[in-house]
Structure formats: C-alpha cells, structure tokens
Write a protein that holds these residues in place. Structure first.
Motif, PDB file in Angstrom:
ATOM      1  N   ASP A  16       0.806  -1.223   0.000  1.00 37.94           N
ATOM      2  CA  ASP A  16       0.000   0.000   0.000  1.00 37.94           C
ATOM      3  C   ASP A  16       0.843   1.278   0.000  1.00 37.94           C
ATOM      4  O   ASP A  16       0.302   2.363  -0.209  1.00 37.94           O
ATOM      5  CB  ASP A  16      -0.928   0.034   1.218  1.00 37.94           C
ATOM      6  CG  ASP A  16      -2.066  -0.972   1.103  1.00 37.94           C
ATOM      7  OD1 ASP A  16      -2.334  -1.451  -0.016  1.00 37.94           O
ATOM      8  OD2 ASP A  16      -2.683  -1.271   2.146  1.00 37.94           O
ATOM      9  N   ALA A  17       2.135   1.140   0.217  1.00 33.98           N
ATOM     10  CA  ALA A  17       3.001   2.318   0.301  1.00 33.98           C
ATOM     11  C   ALA A  17       2.994   3.085  -1.015  1.00 33.98           C
ATOM     12  O   ALA A  17       3.039   2.494  -2.092  1.00 33.98           O
ATOM     13  CB  ALA A  17       4.419   1.899   0.664  1.00 33.98           C
ATOM     14  N   GLU A  18       2.916   4.394  -0.910  1.00 37.49           N
ATOM     15  CA  GLU A  18       2.915   5.231  -2.101  1.00 37.49           C
ATOM     16  C   GLU A  18       4.317   5.402  -2.666  1.00 37.49           C
ATOM     17  O   GLU A  18       4.487   5.567  -3.859  1.00 37.49           O
ATOM     18  CB  GLU A  18       2.305   6.595  -1.777  1.00 37.49           C
ATOM     19  CG  GLU A  18       0.822   6.503  -1.481  1.00 37.49           C
ATOM     20  CD  GLU A  18       0.212   7.868  -1.212  1.00 37.49           C
ATOM     21  OE1 GLU A  18       0.818   8.881  -1.579  1.00 37.49           O
ATOM     22  OE2 GLU A  18      -0.880   7.891  -0.625  1.00 37.49           O
ATOM     23  N   GLN A  19       5.307   5.374  -1.813  1.00 33.54           N
ATOM     24  CA  GLN A  19       6.682   5.524  -2.262  1.00 33.54           C
ATOM     25  C   GLN A  19       7.320   4.141  -2.400  1.00 33.54           C
ATOM     26  O   GLN A  19       6.894   3.198  -1.737  1.00 33.54           O
ATOM     27  CB  GLN A  19       7.466   6.362  -1.268  1.00 33.54           C
ATOM     28  CG  GLN A  19       6.927   7.764  -1.149  1.00 33.54           C
ATOM     29  CD  GLN A  19       7.801   8.628  -0.271  1.00 33.54           C
ATOM     30  OE1 GLN A  19       8.928   8.277   0.022  1.00 33.54           O
ATOM     31  NE2 GLN A  19       7.275   9.763   0.137  1.00 33.54           N
ATOM     32  N   ASP A  58      -2.988  -7.240  -2.898  1.00 38.90           N
ATOM     33  CA  ASP A  58      -3.030  -6.233  -3.962  1.00 38.90           C
ATOM     34  C   ASP A  58      -2.038  -6.546  -5.086  1.00 38.90           C
ATOM     35  O   ASP A  58      -0.851  -6.303  -4.959  1.00 38.90           O
ATOM     36  CB  ASP A  58      -2.730  -4.865  -3.362  1.00 38.90           C
ATOM     37  CG  ASP A  58      -2.724  -3.750  -4.387  1.00 38.90           C
ATOM     38  OD1 ASP A  58      -3.123  -3.986  -5.545  1.00 38.90           O
ATOM     39  OD2 ASP A  58      -2.331  -2.637  -4.025  1.00 38.90           O
ATOM     40  N   SER A  61       0.028  -3.394  -7.123  1.00 43.38           N
ATOM     41  CA  SER A  61       1.123  -2.642  -6.535  1.00 43.38           C
ATOM     42  C   SER A  61       2.414  -2.901  -7.315  1.00 43.38           C
ATOM     43  O   SER A  61       2.709  -4.043  -7.672  1.00 43.38           O
ATOM     44  CB  SER A  61       1.333  -3.064  -5.075  1.00 43.38           C
ATOM     45  OG  SER A  61       2.541  -2.520  -4.580  1.00 43.38           O
TER      46      SER A  61
END
Length: 84
Positions: A16-19, A58, A61
């Motif tokens: 889930d991390a955006e970076q 997910d 990702s």
C-alpha cells in the motif's frame, strides 16, 4: 518470530506504500515467519502457504513483482537444501 497473519500485514503495508519500499522489510518479515517453523519440510509448507496468501493481496502494486521474486528465492533456497 511472526505468524502468517503478522507477515501478511507487513506485506499489506508495503504493497500500500505510495513511495518505493525496500525489499529488506519484506525479507525481514519472511525470515521472522519462517524462523517460527521447525524443520525443512514444515518451512517449505509454510512458505507455500505464504506465497498463496500473498498472491491474494493487492496485485496492482508495483512492489508485488519484487515481493513474489523474493518469495521465489526463498522457495529455491529451501528446495536446494532439501535436495542436499
């Protein structure tokens, strides 16, 4: 030592991390999970369960391919140990 659920939770956070994230965090989680299991065949079975459960997370990702590659390296390592 970590349970399957705890390990999957670490994976969820990483996915889930955006970076971009470091594969080292996933690696630590995998080792913590596998170290809680005794015996090569039991570790192999635990890793297969982890791989199956991870594929249900997910899949869009950008981290997922790296995570699956890392799990694949662990599978190869365990299979080489069992063949020795």
């Amino acid at each position: 030592m970590a349970s399957l659920d705890q390990t999957l939770q670490v994976f969820r956070v990483l996915l889930d991390a955006e970076q971009p994230v470091d594969i080292g965090e996933a690696e630590e989680a995998i080792w913590a999970y596998l170290s809680s299991v005794t015996g090569l065949s039991a570790q192999t079975a635990a890793l297969e369960m982890l791989r199956r459960e991870t594929t249900a997370l997910d899949g869009v990702s950008p981290f997922m391919p790296r995570l699956m590659d890392d799990l694949g390296r662990h599978k190869k390592r365990l299979s080489e140990k069992s063949a020795a």
